[in-house]
Design a protein around this motif. Sequence first.
Motif, mmCIF file in Angstrom:
data_model
loop_
_atom_site.group_PDB
_atom_site.id
_atom_site.type_symbol
_atom_site.label_atom_id
_atom_site.label_comp_id
_atom_site.label_asym_id
_atom_site.label_seq_id
_atom_site.Cartn_x
_atom_site.Cartn_y
_atom_site.Cartn_z
ATOM 1 N N PHE A 283 -29.684 -70.689 -34.702
ATOM 2 C CA PHE A 283 -30.927 -71.130 -35.359
ATOM 3 C C PHE A 283 -31.188 -70.291 -36.605
ATOM 4 C CE2 PHE A 283 -31.404 -72.151 -30.902
ATOM 5 C CZ PHE A 283 -31.972 -73.421 -30.910
ATOM 6 N N ASP A 284 -31.684 -70.925 -37.661
ATOM 7 C CA ASP A 284 -32.156 -70.156 -38.813
ATOM 8 C C ASP A 284 -33.440 -70.781 -39.336
ATOM 9 O OD1 ASP A 284 -30.639 -67.864 -40.679
ATOM 10 O OD2 ASP A 284 -32.313 -68.898 -41.656
ATOM 11 N N ARG A 285 -34.280 -69.933 -39.884
ATOM 12 C CA ARG A 285 -35.564 -70.448 -40.385
ATOM 13 C C ARG A 285 -35.377 -71.275 -41.660
ATOM 14 N NH1 ARG A 285 -37.990 -64.709 -41.944
ATOM 15 N NH2 ARG A 285 -39.390 -65.199 -40.222
ATOM 16 N N GLY B 130 -27.859 -66.133 -44.621
ATOM 17 C CA GLY B 130 -28.762 -64.985 -44.769
ATOM 18 C C GLY B 130 -28.692 -64.332 -46.136
ATOM 19 N N LEU B 131 -28.493 -63.010 -46.122
ATOM 20 C CA LEU B 131 -28.542 -62.244 -47.377
ATOM 21 C C LEU B 131 -27.325 -62.489 -48.266
ATOM 22 C CD1 LEU B 131 -30.039 -58.827 -46.199
ATOM 23 C CD2 LEU B 131 -31.048 -60.407 -47.853
ATOM 24 N N ILE B 132 -26.303 -63.175 -47.759
ATOM 25 C CA ILE B 132 -25.222 -63.505 -48.698
ATOM 26 C C ILE B 132 -25.774 -64.506 -49.717
ATOM 27 C CG2 ILE B 132 -22.868 -64.327 -49.019
ATOM 28 C CD1 ILE B 132 -22.181 -63.511 -46.265
ATOM 29 N N ASP C 106 -37.992 -71.724 -37.162
ATOM 30 C CA ASP C 106 -38.428 -70.328 -37.221
ATOM 31 C C ASP C 106 -38.754 -69.829 -35.818
ATOM 32 O OD1 ASP C 106 -39.249 -68.003 -38.752
ATOM 33 O OD2 ASP C 106 -41.279 -68.490 -38.102
ATOM 34 N N TYR C 107 -38.025 -68.798 -35.399
ATOM 35 C CA TYR C 107 -38.358 -68.181 -34.107
ATOM 36 C C TYR C 107 -39.739 -67.539 -34.247
ATOM 37 C CZ TYR C 107 -38.735 -64.838 -30.352
ATOM 38 O OH TYR C 107 -39.199 -64.130 -29.271
ATOM 39 N N GLY C 108 -40.613 -67.827 -33.276
ATOM 40 C CA GLY C 108 -41.971 -67.276 -33.351
ATOM 41 C C GLY C 108 -42.971 -68.317 -33.817
ATOM 42 N N GLY D 93 -26.416 -56.923 -36.000
ATOM 43 C CA GLY D 93 -26.621 -56.877 -37.459
ATOM 44 C C GLY D 93 -27.715 -55.899 -37.854
ATOM 45 N N TRP D 94 -28.347 -56.175 -38.980
ATOM 46 C CA TRP D 94 -29.323 -55.234 -39.546
ATOM 47 C C TRP D 94 -30.545 -55.037 -38.645
ATOM 48 C CZ3 TRP D 94 -30.023 -55.386 -45.617
ATOM 49 C CH2 TRP D 94 -28.872 -54.840 -46.194
ATOM 50 N N ILE D 95 -30.922 -56.053 -37.865
ATOM 51 C CA ILE D 95 -32.109 -55.880 -37.008
ATOM 52 C C ILE D 95 -31.760 -54.980 -35.816
ATOM 53 C CG2 ILE D 95 -31.801 -57.949 -35.506
ATOM 54 C CD1 ILE D 95 -35.152 -56.670 -36.995
HETATM 55 C C1 LIG Z 1 -29.734 -56.999 -52.434
HETATM 56 C C2 LIG Z 1 -28.569 -56.885 -51.503
HETATM 57 C C3 LIG Z 1 -27.292 -56.945 -52.002
HETATM 58 C C4 LIG Z 1 -26.208 -56.829 -51.133
HETATM 59 N N1 LIG Z 1 -24.961 -56.883 -51.664
HETATM 60 C C5 LIG Z 1 -23.897 -56.766 -50.844
HETATM 61 C C6 LIG Z 1 -22.581 -56.813 -51.375
HETATM 62 O O1 LIG Z 1 -22.388 -56.968 -52.597
HETATM 63 N N2 LIG Z 1 -21.543 -56.680 -50.485
HETATM 64 C C7 LIG Z 1 -21.747 -56.530 -49.132
HETATM 65 O O2 LIG Z 1 -20.775 -56.451 -48.363
HETATM 66 N N3 LIG Z 1 -22.989 -56.464 -48.612
HETATM 67 C C8 LIG Z 1 -24.054 -56.582 -49.431
HETATM 68 N N4 LIG Z 1 -25.307 -56.508 -48.901
HETATM 69 C C9 LIG Z 1 -25.465 -56.270 -47.449
HETATM 70 C C10 LIG Z 1 -25.399 -57.552 -46.616
HETATM 71 O O3 LIG Z 1 -26.220 -58.532 -47.201
HETATM 72 C C11 LIG Z 1 -25.821 -57.248 -45.174
HETATM 73 O O4 LIG Z 1 -24.896 -56.310 -44.639
HETATM 74 C C12 LIG Z 1 -25.825 -58.469 -44.264
HETATM 75 O O5 LIG Z 1 -26.398 -59.593 -44.878
HETATM 76 C C13 LIG Z 1 -26.607 -58.190 -42.965
HETATM 77 O O6 LIG Z 1 -26.428 -59.307 -42.141
HETATM 78 P P1 LIG Z 1 -27.459 -59.809 -41.034
HETATM 79 O O7 LIG Z 1 -26.888 -61.094 -40.535
HETATM 80 O O8 LIG Z 1 -27.755 -58.720 -40.096
HETATM 81 O O9 LIG Z 1 -28.838 -60.103 -41.789
HETATM 82 P P2 LIG Z 1 -29.237 -61.214 -42.851
HETATM 83 O O10 LIG Z 1 -28.150 -61.446 -43.820
HETATM 84 O O11 LIG Z 1 -30.575 -60.787 -43.346
HETATM 85 O O12 LIG Z 1 -29.407 -62.564 -41.997
HETATM 86 C C14 LIG Z 1 -30.482 -62.753 -41.123
HETATM 87 C C15 LIG Z 1 -30.775 -64.238 -40.950
HETATM 88 O O13 LIG Z 1 -31.803 -64.384 -39.960
HETATM 89 C C16 LIG Z 1 -32.705 -65.382 -40.377
HETATM 90 N N5 LIG Z 1 -34.009 -65.132 -39.738
HETATM 91 C C17 LIG Z 1 -34.807 -64.065 -39.902
HETATM 92 N N6 LIG Z 1 -35.918 -64.181 -39.145
HETATM 93 C C18 LIG Z 1 -35.821 -65.363 -38.488
HETATM 94 C C19 LIG Z 1 -36.667 -66.054 -37.575
HETATM 95 N N7 LIG Z 1 -37.843 -65.554 -37.170
HETATM 96 N N8 LIG Z 1 -36.254 -67.264 -37.103
HETATM 97 C C20 LIG Z 1 -35.068 -67.798 -37.499
HETATM 98 N N9 LIG Z 1 -34.231 -67.173 -38.375
HETATM 99 C C21 LIG Z 1 -34.605 -65.974 -38.871
HETATM 100 C C22 LIG Z 1 -32.754 -65.222 -41.886
HETATM 101 O O14 LIG Z 1 -33.216 -66.414 -42.527
HETATM 102 C C23 LIG Z 1 -31.287 -64.911 -42.203
HETATM 103 O O15 LIG Z 1 -30.560 -66.093 -42.466
HETATM 104 C C24 LIG Z 1 -26.411 -56.634 -49.744
HETATM 105 C C25 LIG Z 1 -27.714 -56.580 -49.250
HETATM 106 C C26 LIG Z 1 -28.778 -56.702 -50.112
HETATM 107 C C27 LIG Z 1 -30.161 -56.614 -49.556
#
Ligand SMILES: Cc1cc2nc3c(=O)[nH]c(=O)nc-3n(C[C@H](O)[C@H](O)[C@H](O)COP(=O)(O)OP(=O)(O)OC[C@H]3O[C@@H](n4cnc5c(N)ncnc54)[C@H](O)[C@@H]3O)c2cc1C
Length: 494
Positions: free
Chosen positions: A53-55, A61-63, A97-99, A383-385
Motif C-alpha cells: 500500500f502507498d498513500r 517513495g523518495l526515489i 493512506d494508512y491511518g 527502511g528509514w522508519i
Molecule cells: C533529498 C534526498 C536525496 C536522496 N538522494 C539519494 C541518492 O542520490 N542516492 C541514494 O542511494 N539515496 C538517496 N537518498 C536516500 C533514499 O531516498 C532513502 O535511502 C530511501 O528512499 C529510504 O527508503 P524507504 O522506503 O525507507 O522510505 P521512502 O523512500 O520515504 O518510502 C516510504 C514510502 O511510504 C509511503 N508512506 C508513508 N506514510 C504512509 C502512510 N501513512 N500510508 C501509506 N503509505 C505511506 C510514502 O508515500 C513512500 O512512498 C536521498 C534521500 C533524500 C531525502
Amino acid sequence: MTEKNTPAPAAVPAAFAARPLRVAIIGAGPAGVYAADILTKAERDFEVAIDLFDRYPAPYGLIRYGVAPDHPRIKGIVKALHKVLDRGDIRFFGNVDYGTDLDLEELRVHYDAVIFATGAINDADLNIPGIELQGSHGAADFVSWFDGHPDVPRTWPLAATEIAVIGNGNVALDVARMLSKHAEDLLVTEIPDNVYEGLRASPVTDVHVFGRRGPAQVKFTPLELRELSHSRDVDIVLYPEDFEFDEASDALIKSNNQVKTMVGTLTNWLIEQEEREERGEAGERASRRLHLHFLHSPVEIAGADGKVEGIRFERQELDGTGQARGTGELVDYPVQAVYRAVGYFGSALQDVEYDGRTGTIPNDGGKVLDGSGTQVPGLYATGWIKRGPVGLIGHTKGDAAETIAHLLADLAGLPLATNPAPDAVTGLLDSKGVEYTSWEGWLALDAHEQALGAAAAPAPTREGPVPRERVKVVERAQMAAVSRTADEAARSRA
Ligand SMILES: Cc1cc2nc3c(=O)[nH]c(=O)nc-3n(C[C@H](O)[C@H](O)[C@H](O)COP(=O)(O)OP(=O)(O)OC[C@H]3O[C@@H](n4cnc5c(N)ncnc54)[C@H](O)[C@@H]3O)c2cc1C
C-alpha cells in the motif's frame, strides 16, 4: 548480518499449508518493495500473498520525491523496483493512506503480518533564533517542491540573491546545486513545468553551504561532491582558513578512502582557485557562485519585518578528536533565504509506538516493540522508519532482509487473519469509498508522464535539443484520475 540478526526459519503452522501467508506492507518506497521481493523469493514451503500500500498513486517513495531530478542514474533504480512489481505476484494499492483509509484493526482482520516501510518526508528541527522567519525553509520542503510532491504548494519563494544552506550531507548539496543551477540545464530532467518556471525566475547569484566541522568530517559522498563542479556557469568558492585538519582528521584521511577522495577533491579545488588568483584571474568568471564553508556553527538567523536578512555563525575549531568547538568569533553573512538541511525525520503512525527522539518505530531488528519494549506480534518495520533517515537506497535492502528473516522466524506466533480472502480487502476499500489505484493504474500514469515528455518542446543542451524523458504529473487528484481511468477500463474489459 550478525548471527543475532538472522534467526532460523520457524516450522510452518498448519494454517499456511491451507492458504497463503498474507502480508500487508505499508509504503512502496525502496524499503517496502525490497521487503516484498525478498519475502517472495525466500526459501519456504508455503505460499505468500503480499499487498503493498502507498498513500500516493505512484510507487518508489523518495526515489520519486527525494532524489534530485538531475540524478537520472539514481532515479534509474526504479527500473529494478519496477521489475519486481511488474512480475504480477505482488498487488499494489496506491492512493491508500494508512491511518486515514485503513487502520491497524482492519489490517489485522485481513493480514497475518503488517510491515511498516513508511520512510521519512519531514525536516528535522534546528532550534536557533529566527528559524521561523519568512525566507527560512526546511530542505525537505524544498526537495518535495522541486520533485513535484503532491502535498506541497505549487509555488516556491525564490526571490533571494544570496542564500545560506546549513548542513554538510548530500541533501545540502542537492539543495545548493538545485538552487544555483540554471533552470535551462534542468530541462532534460523530469522537473515539472511549475518548478522550471520558478527556478527560471530566480535572481540568485550566491549560494553558501555551511558545515560545522572541517573538510575531513563532511557527510557528502565523493560522486555528489565532484558533481558540484559540473554545473554550467557556476563557480565553486572555497576559503583557505576553513581547511583545518586535526589529529583525528589526519587519521581518518589515512584510513578511509572515501574521506581521502573528498578531501583531495576539495583541496584540489582550493589549489586551482589560489593559482587563478595568483595569475590575476580571480575576477568574475561565472554569473553564479556556490561557496563551501567549513567550521561554521549557526547561531541566529537575523530578520527585518519578519523576513530573513542575514545569518550569524560562530567559527569553530577542531578539538583533536574531529569534534568542533566554538572559538567565540562571530561572523555574519547577508542572505535573504536560509535552508536547513540537517536531516529528515520520520512521522508517527496511528496505533504504533513512536520514538519522538529518533523519528522511528521502536524495534528490535525490525520486530516492532510496544512502549514497554515487548514485541508486538505480527508487526514489523523496515527502511528509514525502522533505522532512521540515514543511508542510501541500497542500505534498505539489508534492512529488508533482516526484517523478513525475523518475520519468517516468527511464523508460529503470528496472529492469524480472521478474513484472509484476497477480495475482502478490496471489498473493504470499496465500501469505505477509498479511490485506490492499482499497478496497471501506475503503468498508465507512467506512460502518461512519458507521453507528456515526448510532446513537450525538446530541452536545449550543449549537444543540441534533447527530447524530454517525462514530465511529472504533480496534482494528486490528477495522478489518481489518470490511474483510475486505466483501472476502470481494465475492469470493464474483464
Ligand atoms: C533529498 C534526498 C536525496 C536522496 N538522494 C539519494 C541518492 O542520490 N542516492 C541514494 O542511494 N539515496 C538517496 N537518498 C536516500 C533514499 O531516498 C532513502 O535511502 C530511501 O528512499 C529510504 O527508503 P524507504 O522506503 O525507507 O522510505 P521512502 O523512500 O520515504 O518510502 C516510504 C514510502 O511510504 C509511503 N508512506 C508513508 N506514510 C504512509 C502512510 N501513512 N500510508 C501509506 N503509505 C505511506 C510514502 O508515500 C513512500 O512512498 C536521498 C534521500 C533524500 C531525502
